[in-house]
Design a protein around this motif. Structure first.
Motif, PDB file in Angstrom:
ATOM      1  N   GLY A  81       0.925   0.596  -6.164  1.00  0.00           N
ATOM      2  CA  GLY A  81       0.942   2.054  -6.275  1.00  0.00           C
ATOM      3  C   GLY A  81      -0.329   2.604  -6.887  1.00  0.00           C
ATOM      4  O   GLY A  81      -0.849   3.642  -6.446  1.00  0.00           O
ATOM      5  N   LYS A  82      -0.841   1.911  -7.887  1.00  0.00           N
ATOM      6  CA  LYS A  82      -2.079   2.360  -8.532  1.00  0.00           C
ATOM      7  C   LYS A  82      -3.292   2.136  -7.623  1.00  0.00           C
ATOM      8  O   LYS A  82      -4.235   2.939  -7.642  1.00  0.00           O
ATOM      9  CB  LYS A  82      -2.246   1.657  -9.876  1.00  0.00           C
ATOM     10  N   ALA A  83      -3.258   1.070  -6.817  1.00  0.00           N
ATOM     11  CA  ALA A  83      -4.335   0.863  -5.840  1.00  0.00           C
ATOM     12  C   ALA A  83      -4.340   1.995  -4.819  1.00  0.00           C
ATOM     13  O   ALA A  83      -5.404   2.525  -4.469  1.00  0.00           O
ATOM     14  CB  ALA A  83      -4.157  -0.488  -5.149  1.00  0.00           C
ATOM     15  N   HIS A  84      -3.162   2.382  -4.352  1.00  0.00           N
ATOM     16  CA  HIS A  84      -3.062   3.537  -3.454  1.00  0.00           C
ATOM     17  C   HIS A  84      -3.647   4.784  -4.116  1.00  0.00           C
ATOM     18  O   HIS A  84      -4.339   5.582  -3.473  1.00  0.00           O
ATOM     19  CB  HIS A  84      -1.601   3.804  -3.098  1.00  0.00           C
ATOM     20  N   GLY A  85      -3.351   4.950  -5.406  1.00  0.00           N
ATOM     21  CA  GLY A  85      -3.876   6.112  -6.121  1.00  0.00           C
ATOM     22  C   GLY A  85      -5.389   6.118  -6.194  1.00  0.00           C
ATOM     23  O   GLY A  85      -6.022   7.188  -6.085  1.00  0.00           O
ATOM     24  N   GLU A  86      -5.999   4.947  -6.362  1.00  0.00           N
ATOM     25  CA  GLU A  86      -7.457   4.859  -6.368  1.00  0.00           C
ATOM     26  C   GLU A  86      -8.038   5.227  -5.003  1.00  0.00           C
ATOM     27  O   GLU A  86      -9.035   5.949  -4.913  1.00  0.00           O
ATOM     28  CB  GLU A  86      -7.894   3.439  -6.767  1.00  0.00           C
ATOM     29  N   VAL A  87      -7.410   4.738  -3.953  1.00  0.00           N
ATOM     30  CA  VAL A  87      -7.861   5.060  -2.600  1.00  0.00           C
ATOM     31  C   VAL A  87      -7.749   6.563  -2.343  1.00  0.00           C
ATOM     32  O   VAL A  87      -8.640   7.190  -1.754  1.00  0.00           O
ATOM     33  CB  VAL A  87      -7.050   4.256  -1.558  1.00  0.00           C
ATOM     34  N   THR A 143       0.500   8.613   4.730  1.00  0.00           N
ATOM     35  CA  THR A 143      -0.393   9.269   5.691  1.00  0.00           C
ATOM     36  C   THR A 143      -0.923  10.566   5.101  1.00  0.00           C
ATOM     37  O   THR A 143      -0.153  11.385   4.586  1.00  0.00           O
ATOM     38  CB  THR A 143       0.326   9.548   7.019  1.00  0.00           C
ATOM     39  N   TYR A 144      -2.246  10.736   5.179  1.00  0.00           N
ATOM     40  CA  TYR A 144      -2.956  11.852   4.552  1.00  0.00           C
ATOM     41  C   TYR A 144      -3.563  12.776   5.599  1.00  0.00           C
ATOM     42  O   TYR A 144      -4.134  12.297   6.593  1.00  0.00           O
ATOM     43  CB  TYR A 144      -4.138  11.340   3.719  1.00  0.00           C
ATOM     44  N   PRO A 145      -3.543  14.073   5.366  1.00  0.00           N
ATOM     45  CA  PRO A 145      -4.371  14.984   6.148  1.00  0.00           C
ATOM     46  C   PRO A 145      -5.774  15.057   5.546  1.00  0.00           C
ATOM     47  O   PRO A 145      -5.940  14.984   4.322  1.00  0.00           O
ATOM     48  CB  PRO A 145      -3.650  16.325   6.002  1.00  0.00           C
ATOM     49  N   VAL A 146      -6.784  15.168   6.381  1.00  0.00           N
ATOM     50  CA  VAL A 146      -8.170  15.285   5.919  1.00  0.00           C
ATOM     51  C   VAL A 146      -8.675  16.688   6.246  1.00  0.00           C
ATOM     52  O   VAL A 146      -8.731  17.079   7.418  1.00  0.00           O
ATOM     53  CB  VAL A 146      -9.071  14.223   6.598  1.00  0.00           C
ATOM     54  N   GLY A 147      -9.011  17.448   5.222  1.00  0.00           N
ATOM     55  CA  GLY A 147      -9.516  18.805   5.443  1.00  0.00           C
ATOM     56  C   GLY A 147      -8.448  19.712   6.023  1.00  0.00           C
ATOM     57  O   GLY A 147      -7.276  19.646   5.666  1.00  0.00           O
ATOM     58  N   GLU A 148      -8.880  20.527   6.982  1.00  0.00           N
ATOM     59  CA  GLU A 148      -7.961  21.487   7.611  1.00  0.00           C
ATOM     60  C   GLU A 148      -7.299  20.822   8.829  1.00  0.00           C
ATOM     61  O   GLU A 148      -7.948  20.555   9.829  1.00  0.00           O
ATOM     62  CB  GLU A 148      -8.724  22.735   8.052  1.00  0.00           C
ATOM     63  N   VAL A 149      -6.006  20.593   8.708  1.00  0.00           N
ATOM     64  CA  VAL A 149      -5.237  19.945   9.772  1.00  0.00           C
ATOM     65  C   VAL A 149      -4.299  20.977  10.386  1.00  0.00           C
ATOM     66  O   VAL A 149      -3.791  21.848   9.686  1.00  0.00           O
ATOM     67  CB  VAL A 149      -4.453  18.738   9.197  1.00  0.00           C
ATOM     68  N   LYS A 156       3.600   7.968  -6.678  1.00  0.00           N
ATOM     69  CA  LYS A 156       3.243   8.847  -7.797  1.00  0.00           C
ATOM     70  C   LYS A 156       1.733   8.967  -7.975  1.00  0.00           C
ATOM     71  O   LYS A 156       1.197  10.065  -8.165  1.00  0.00           O
ATOM     72  CB  LYS A 156       3.865   8.305  -9.087  1.00  0.00           C
ATOM     73  N   TYR A 157       1.038   7.851  -7.910  1.00  0.00           N
ATOM     74  CA  TYR A 157      -0.406   7.851  -8.196  1.00  0.00           C
ATOM     75  C   TYR A 157      -1.192   8.452  -7.038  1.00  0.00           C
ATOM     76  O   TYR A 157      -2.282   8.989  -7.248  1.00  0.00           O
ATOM     77  CB  TYR A 157      -0.871   6.434  -8.542  1.00  0.00           C
ATOM     78  N   ILE A 158      -0.646   8.360  -5.838  1.00  0.00           N
ATOM     79  CA  ILE A 158      -1.240   9.083  -4.712  1.00  0.00           C
ATOM     80  C   ILE A 158      -1.148  10.580  -4.979  1.00  0.00           C
ATOM     81  O   ILE A 158      -2.136  11.315  -4.874  1.00  0.00           O
ATOM     82  CB  ILE A 158      -0.512   8.737  -3.400  1.00  0.00           C
ATOM     83  N   ASN A 196      -3.445  12.298  -7.284  1.00  0.00           N
ATOM     84  CA  ASN A 196      -4.854  12.368  -6.886  1.00  0.00           C
ATOM     85  C   ASN A 196      -5.104  13.035  -5.541  1.00  0.00           C
ATOM     86  O   ASN A 196      -6.266  13.253  -5.165  1.00  0.00           O
ATOM     87  CB  ASN A 196      -5.430  10.931  -6.831  1.00  0.00           C
ATOM     88  N   PHE A 197      -4.025  13.369  -4.845  1.00  0.00           N
ATOM     89  CA  PHE A 197      -4.191  13.993  -3.520  1.00  0.00           C
ATOM     90  C   PHE A 197      -3.098  15.025  -3.359  1.00  0.00           C
ATOM     91  O   PHE A 197      -1.918  14.706  -3.458  1.00  0.00           O
ATOM     92  CB  PHE A 197      -4.094  12.931  -2.420  1.00  0.00           C
ATOM     93  N   ASN A 198      -3.492  16.245  -3.090  1.00  0.00           N
ATOM     94  CA  ASN A 198      -2.538  17.351  -3.049  1.00  0.00           C
ATOM     95  C   ASN A 198      -1.919  17.492  -1.672  1.00  0.00           C
ATOM     96  O   ASN A 198      -2.361  18.277  -0.839  1.00  0.00           O
ATOM     97  CB  ASN A 198      -3.250  18.657  -3.444  1.00  0.00           C
ATOM     98  N   PHE A 199      -0.893  16.645  -1.417  1.00  0.00           N
ATOM     99  CA  PHE A 199      -0.102  16.803  -0.203  1.00  0.00           C
ATOM    100  C   PHE A 199       1.288  16.258  -0.459  1.00  0.00           C
ATOM    101  O   PHE A 199       1.443  15.123  -0.868  1.00  0.00           O
ATOM    102  CB  PHE A 199      -0.725  16.069   0.990  1.00  0.00           C
TER     103      PHE A 199
END
Length: 257
Positions: free
Chosen positions: A21-27, A109-115, A249-251, A254-257
């Motif tokens: 989970g923490k590795a995911h958060g770093e990514v 799965t993450y969105p990048v910029g404006e999706v 949690k760690y994702i 660090n990433f607002n989605f």
């Protein structure tokens, strides 16, 4: 054969899942326009190895990397590469950690910029379907109850569920029995018993459910090249509860989605 885990073994998996989970958060800190996907792989491998873990995927049946990185129409098993993330992409990051003899596995799965709103809706629905599946992953139910909950929810929104790729048991091996499809009938499939540890991972497409394997022998993409989303947790089943061992949690810090 299904390998049932003791409470002590579940705790070992949970310890590895915290590293994961923490590795995911770093990514997650580096997912943005202009970043090479190979750089994300480097971040994950360094964090895992620096924290007494081993990347589960690297070397698995010859897979070359620590992360499966799947962009846009790639469903799963994509290679990290020199591809540079662009505005409007989506990127699935799938990772496993081997720790003290046991594996854990999770994806986001993450969105990048404006999706586009349509693609954002797919991501949100797929993520929600993961938790609906986990709600049915309880002692006394069957694997079909998990798949049915996922399938009914996403198909009601007009999306499709892949048939050829499924969740799985996990433990001393990365992939163990039973298979956990993301579709099915209530009351069908393998009975869920105490000591089972499962990786539940809906893979949901915006278009057709059909998929194609690329010539590299790994990369799976949608047949119509419309985007696909993928979220995953590792869970443990007990008679009185089901525990999510991995964490996003760690994702989400660090990433607002």
């Amino acid at each position: 054969m299904i390998h049932y885990k003791t409470s002590e073994e579940v705790q070992i998996i949970k310890q590895g899942a915290l590293i994961l989970g923490k590795a995911h958060g770093e990514v997650a800190k580096y997912i943005k326009e202009g970043v090479k996907t190979s750089f994300l792989d480097k971040i994950a491998e360094e964090y895992i190895r620096d924290n007494q873990g081993v990347p589960s995927f690297k070397g698995y049946n010859g897979f070359p990397s620590s992360l499966c990185i799947s962009v846009n129409e790639v469903v799963v098993h994509g290679f990290p590469s020199n591809y540079v993330l662009k505005d409007g992409d989506i990127i699935s990051v799938d990772c496993g950690v081997f720790h003290q003899g046991f594996h854990s596995d999770s994806a986001y799965t993450y969105p990048v910029g404006e999706v586009s709103p349509a693609v954002l809706s797919l991501l949100k629905a797929t993520k929600e379907s993961l938790y609906l599946g986990i709600e049915k992953a309880v002692f006394g139910n069957r694997t079909g109850d998990i798949g049915n909950a996922i399938q009914r929810f996403v198909e009601a929104k007009g999306y499709t569920v892949i048939r050829e790729l499924v969740g799985h048991g996990i433990g001393k091996s990365l992939h163990e029995a039973p298979e956990v499809p993301n579709y099915g009938k209530r009351g069908s499939g393998t009975p869920l018993k105490s000591g089972m540890v499962l990786a539940i991972e809906p893979m949901v497409n915006l278009g057709t459910k059909n998929i194609v394997q690329e010539r590299d022998g790994w990369t799976i993409r949608t047949a119509d090249r419309k985007v696909s989303a993928h979220y995953e947790h590792t869970v443990a089943i007990f008679e009185d509860r089901t525990e999510i061992l991995t964490t996003h949690k760690y994702i989400e810090e660090n990433f607002n989605f």
